[in-house]
Motif scaffolding. Structure first.
Motif, mmCIF file in Angstrom:
data_model
loop_
_atom_site.group_PDB
_atom_site.id
_atom_site.type_symbol
_atom_site.label_atom_id
_atom_site.label_comp_id
_atom_site.label_asym_id
_atom_site.label_seq_id
_atom_site.Cartn_x
_atom_site.Cartn_y
_atom_site.Cartn_z
ATOM 1 N N HIS A 1 -1.678 -0.055 -12.000
ATOM 2 C CA HIS A 1 -1.333 1.382 -11.943
ATOM 3 C C HIS A 1 -1.731 2.036 -10.620
ATOM 4 N N ASP A 2 -1.372 1.395 -9.526
ATOM 5 C CA ASP A 2 -1.542 1.950 -8.177
ATOM 6 C C ASP A 2 -2.926 2.575 -7.934
ATOM 7 N N PRO A 3 -4.006 1.787 -8.039
ATOM 8 C CA PRO A 3 -5.347 2.386 -7.863
ATOM 9 C C PRO A 3 -5.648 2.741 -6.403
ATOM 10 N N PHE B 1 10.600 18.159 -11.086
ATOM 11 C CA PHE B 1 11.017 17.214 -12.136
ATOM 12 C C PHE B 1 9.810 16.798 -12.981
ATOM 13 N N ARG B 2 8.683 16.503 -12.305
ATOM 14 C CA ARG B 2 7.479 16.085 -13.041
ATOM 15 C C ARG B 2 7.091 17.156 -14.059
ATOM 16 N N ARG B 3 7.252 18.426 -13.662
ATOM 17 C CA ARG B 3 6.844 19.519 -14.552
ATOM 18 C C ARG B 3 7.898 19.848 -15.608
ATOM 19 N N CYS C 1 -5.409 5.430 0.651
ATOM 20 C CA CYS C 1 -4.495 4.315 0.379
ATOM 21 C C CYS C 1 -4.572 3.949 -1.095
ATOM 22 N N TYR C 2 -3.419 3.650 -1.636
ATOM 23 C CA TYR C 2 -3.331 3.178 -3.020
ATOM 24 C C TYR C 2 -2.710 1.787 -3.004
ATOM 25 N N TYR C 3 -3.247 0.905 -3.862
ATOM 26 C CA TYR C 3 -2.692 -0.452 -3.980
ATOM 27 C C TYR C 3 -1.440 -0.375 -4.846
ATOM 28 N N ALA D 1 -5.060 20.416 -0.976
ATOM 29 C CA ALA D 1 -5.504 19.682 -2.164
ATOM 30 C C ALA D 1 -4.619 20.026 -3.357
ATOM 31 N N THR D 2 -4.083 18.988 -3.973
ATOM 32 C CA THR D 2 -3.265 19.143 -5.180
ATOM 33 C C THR D 2 -3.077 17.766 -5.790
ATOM 34 N N GLY D 3 -2.311 17.666 -6.868
ATOM 35 C CA GLY D 3 -1.982 16.361 -7.462
ATOM 36 C C GLY D 3 -3.216 15.596 -7.898
ATOM 37 N N SER D 4 -3.201 14.291 -7.640
ATOM 38 C CA SER D 4 -4.285 13.438 -8.146
ATOM 39 C C SER D 4 -5.630 13.784 -7.485
ATOM 40 N N LEU D 5 -5.601 14.360 -6.285
ATOM 41 C CA LEU D 5 -6.867 14.663 -5.588
ATOM 42 C C LEU D 5 -7.719 15.660 -6.387
ATOM 43 N N LEU E 1 0.840 -1.201 0.000
ATOM 44 C CA LEU E 1 0.000 0.000 0.000
ATOM 45 C C LEU E 1 0.871 1.246 0.000
ATOM 46 N N GLU E 2 0.390 2.301 -0.641
ATOM 47 C CA GLU E 2 0.974 3.626 -0.468
ATOM 48 C C GLU E 2 -0.059 4.396 0.334
ATOM 49 N N VAL E 3 0.285 4.738 1.552
ATOM 50 C CA VAL E 3 -0.659 5.443 2.419
ATOM 51 C C VAL E 3 -0.317 6.926 2.332
ATOM 52 N N THR E 4 -1.255 7.730 1.874
ATOM 53 C CA THR E 4 -0.971 9.167 1.713
ATOM 54 C C THR E 4 -1.784 9.984 2.710
ATOM 55 N N CYS E 5 -1.227 11.133 3.040
ATOM 56 C CA CYS E 5 -1.902 12.061 3.942
ATOM 57 C C CYS E 5 -1.814 13.434 3.293
ATOM 58 N N ARG E 6 -2.957 14.098 3.177
ATOM 59 C CA ARG E 6 -3.008 15.378 2.468
ATOM 60 C C ARG E 6 -3.476 16.491 3.403
ATOM 61 N N ASN E 7 -2.745 17.585 3.395
ATOM 62 C CA ASN E 7 -3.143 18.783 4.141
ATOM 63 C C ASN E 7 -3.665 19.863 3.207
ATOM 64 N N PRO F 1 11.998 14.273 -0.584
ATOM 65 C CA PRO F 1 11.292 15.115 -1.573
ATOM 66 C C PRO F 1 10.723 14.297 -2.726
ATOM 67 N N ASP F 2 11.081 13.002 -2.812
ATOM 68 C CA ASP F 2 10.455 12.137 -3.823
ATOM 69 C C ASP F 2 9.076 11.671 -3.372
ATOM 70 N N SER F 3 8.836 11.698 -2.059
ATOM 71 C CA SER F 3 7.589 11.121 -1.549
ATOM 72 C C SER F 3 6.723 12.125 -0.787
ATOM 73 N N CYS F 4 7.185 13.375 -0.737
ATOM 74 C CA CYS F 4 6.421 14.425 -0.038
ATOM 75 C C CYS F 4 6.255 15.623 -0.965
ATOM 76 N N ARG F 5 5.172 16.365 -0.804
ATOM 77 C CA ARG F 5 5.074 17.669 -1.464
ATOM 78 C C ARG F 5 5.439 18.725 -0.433
ATOM 79 N N LEU F 6 6.539 19.405 -0.710
ATOM 80 C CA LEU F 6 7.114 20.375 0.220
ATOM 81 C C LEU F 6 7.131 21.729 -0.474
HETATM 82 N N1 UDP Z 1 3.466 9.728 -4.046
HETATM 83 C C1 UDP Z 1 4.592 8.921 -3.988
HETATM 84 N N2 UDP Z 1 4.690 7.874 -4.840
HETATM 85 C C2 UDP Z 1 3.739 7.572 -5.760
HETATM 86 C C3 UDP Z 1 2.582 8.390 -5.813
HETATM 87 C C4 UDP Z 1 2.480 9.465 -4.943
HETATM 88 O O1 UDP Z 1 5.487 9.142 -3.164
HETATM 89 O O2 UDP Z 1 3.889 6.592 -6.499
HETATM 90 C C5 UDP Z 1 3.343 10.868 -3.125
HETATM 91 C C6 UDP Z 1 3.426 12.183 -3.868
HETATM 92 O O3 UDP Z 1 4.762 12.660 -3.937
HETATM 93 C C7 UDP Z 1 2.555 13.065 -3.028
HETATM 94 C C8 UDP Z 1 1.509 12.130 -2.415
HETATM 95 O O4 UDP Z 1 2.063 10.825 -2.542
HETATM 96 O O5 UDP Z 1 3.325 13.629 -1.967
HETATM 97 C C9 UDP Z 1 0.180 12.208 -3.087
HETATM 98 O O6 UDP Z 1 0.367 12.001 -4.469
HETATM 99 P P1 UDP Z 1 -0.850 12.056 -5.505
HETATM 100 O O7 UDP Z 1 -1.855 11.012 -5.152
HETATM 101 O O8 UDP Z 1 -1.334 13.447 -5.610
HETATM 102 O O9 UDP Z 1 -0.241 11.544 -6.854
HETATM 103 P P2 UDP Z 1 0.681 12.265 -7.920
HETATM 104 O O10 UDP Z 1 0.029 13.568 -8.252
HETATM 105 O O11 UDP Z 1 2.005 12.416 -7.219
HETATM 106 O O12 UDP Z 1 0.702 11.274 -9.037
#
Ligand code: UDP
Length: 249
Positions: free
Chosen positions: A141-143, A228-230, A133-135, A110-114, A102-108, A209-214
């Motif tokens: 593709h990590d649903p 990098f994504r942009r 949580c994402y599988y 709203a941005t990104g996939s949300l 699982l990828e467990v995310t916590c959001r403060n 910084p690869d796993s957090c939005r700072l």
């Molecule tokens: N995230 C991550 N690995 C992933 C997908 C997301 O570390 O495979 C982190 C990402 O950096 C962000 C948070 O999880 O801090 C929420 O990401 P989001 O669901 O918005 O997906 P993204 O827009 O990054 O694809």
């Protein structure tokens, strides 16, 4: 195969020199202690399921040091993490865990996939943190996955799911406070969890910084992998800037 060079002198274990697992940005090596592995951070940076890929010299060390610092912070607050110690130049000695997929995310904020999925406004401050949580599966593709899916697929039991939720909420408060003192807003972040040989749950993987939005507190500019994504050109400088703020000079 690259073995961190100061390893033998700095650690009181013998490296078996066998790779347990190699991912896009990290390599896990077995050690002679079956309960411990060495996690080496590579200089690779990837996005979009690995379709975008570059090498940023020094990024492995930077991320390993940031991760070590943030794990030490959580450990001091009595959260169970896999972190044991930093290993020069770019690795962490960690508890060997059986990782939960699982990828467990916590959001403060709203941005990104949300904001792509739901009618939240970009940069909308959330009154309460949102946990999702994402599988973890390349095939699917990590649903996004809910508690009932997690239970039905036997990924984790109800107690463990609740434990992960409570742990990420505590980690969120601790990290938010620490980062704000360094003029950084924690917009969102992701944790991964695993079980040790006794079945106890620990935070694993990395916090970087690869796993957090700072975001810079004043300008709201990204100090993380979104640069990098942009496709911005200053990725190395941004990683150095976030390193300076979190770890120091
Ligand atoms: N995230 C991550 N690995 C992933 C997908 C997301 O570390 O495979 C982190 C990402 O950096 C962000 C948070 O999880 O801090 C929420 O990401 P989001 O669901 O918005 O997906 P993204 O827009 O990054 O694809």
């Amino acid at each position: 195969m690259f073995i961190p060079n100061l390893l033998a002198s700095e650690c009181n274990f013998m490296l078996q020199k066998s790779i347990l697992y190699e991912g896009k940005t990290k390599i896990a090596y077995l050690t002679d202690d079956p309960e411990k592995i060495l996690l080496e951070f590579k200089d690779d940076i990837t996005a979009f399921d690995g379709k975008k890929h570059e090498i940023i010299p020094g990024k492995g060390r930077t991320n390993a040091l940031i991760s070590a610092k943030l794990f030490e912070l959580l450990e001091k607050s009595n959260l169970n993490t896999h972190y044991l110690n930093f290993v020069e130049p770019n690795a962490m000695l960690v508890r060997k865990l059986d990782m939960i997929r699982l990828e467990v995310t916590c959001r403060n904020i709203a941005t990104g996939s949300l904001v792509k999925r739901l009618p939240f406004k970009e940069k909308q401050v959330l009154n309460n943190p949102i946990i999702e949580c994402y599988y973890k599966s390349d095939e699917y593709h990590d649903p996004l996955i809910n508690d009932d899916h997690i239970k039905a697929l036997k990924i984790a039991n109800e107690f463990e799911t609740e434990q992960m939720r409570e742990t990420i909420l505590k980690a969120n408060s601790i990290l938010q406070k620490f980062l704000l003192e360094r003029k950084i807003i924690l917009a969102d972040f992701k944790l991964e969890f695993g079980r040790d040989s006794k079945g106890q749950i620990f935070i694993g993987d990395e916090i970087s910084p690869d796993s957090c939005r700072l975001w810079d507190k004043t300008t709201l500019k990204s100090l993380d992998k979104d640069v990098f994504r942009r496709g911005e050109l200053n990725v190395k400088e941004i990683y150095q800037e976030i390193f300076r703020r979190i770890v120091g000079a």
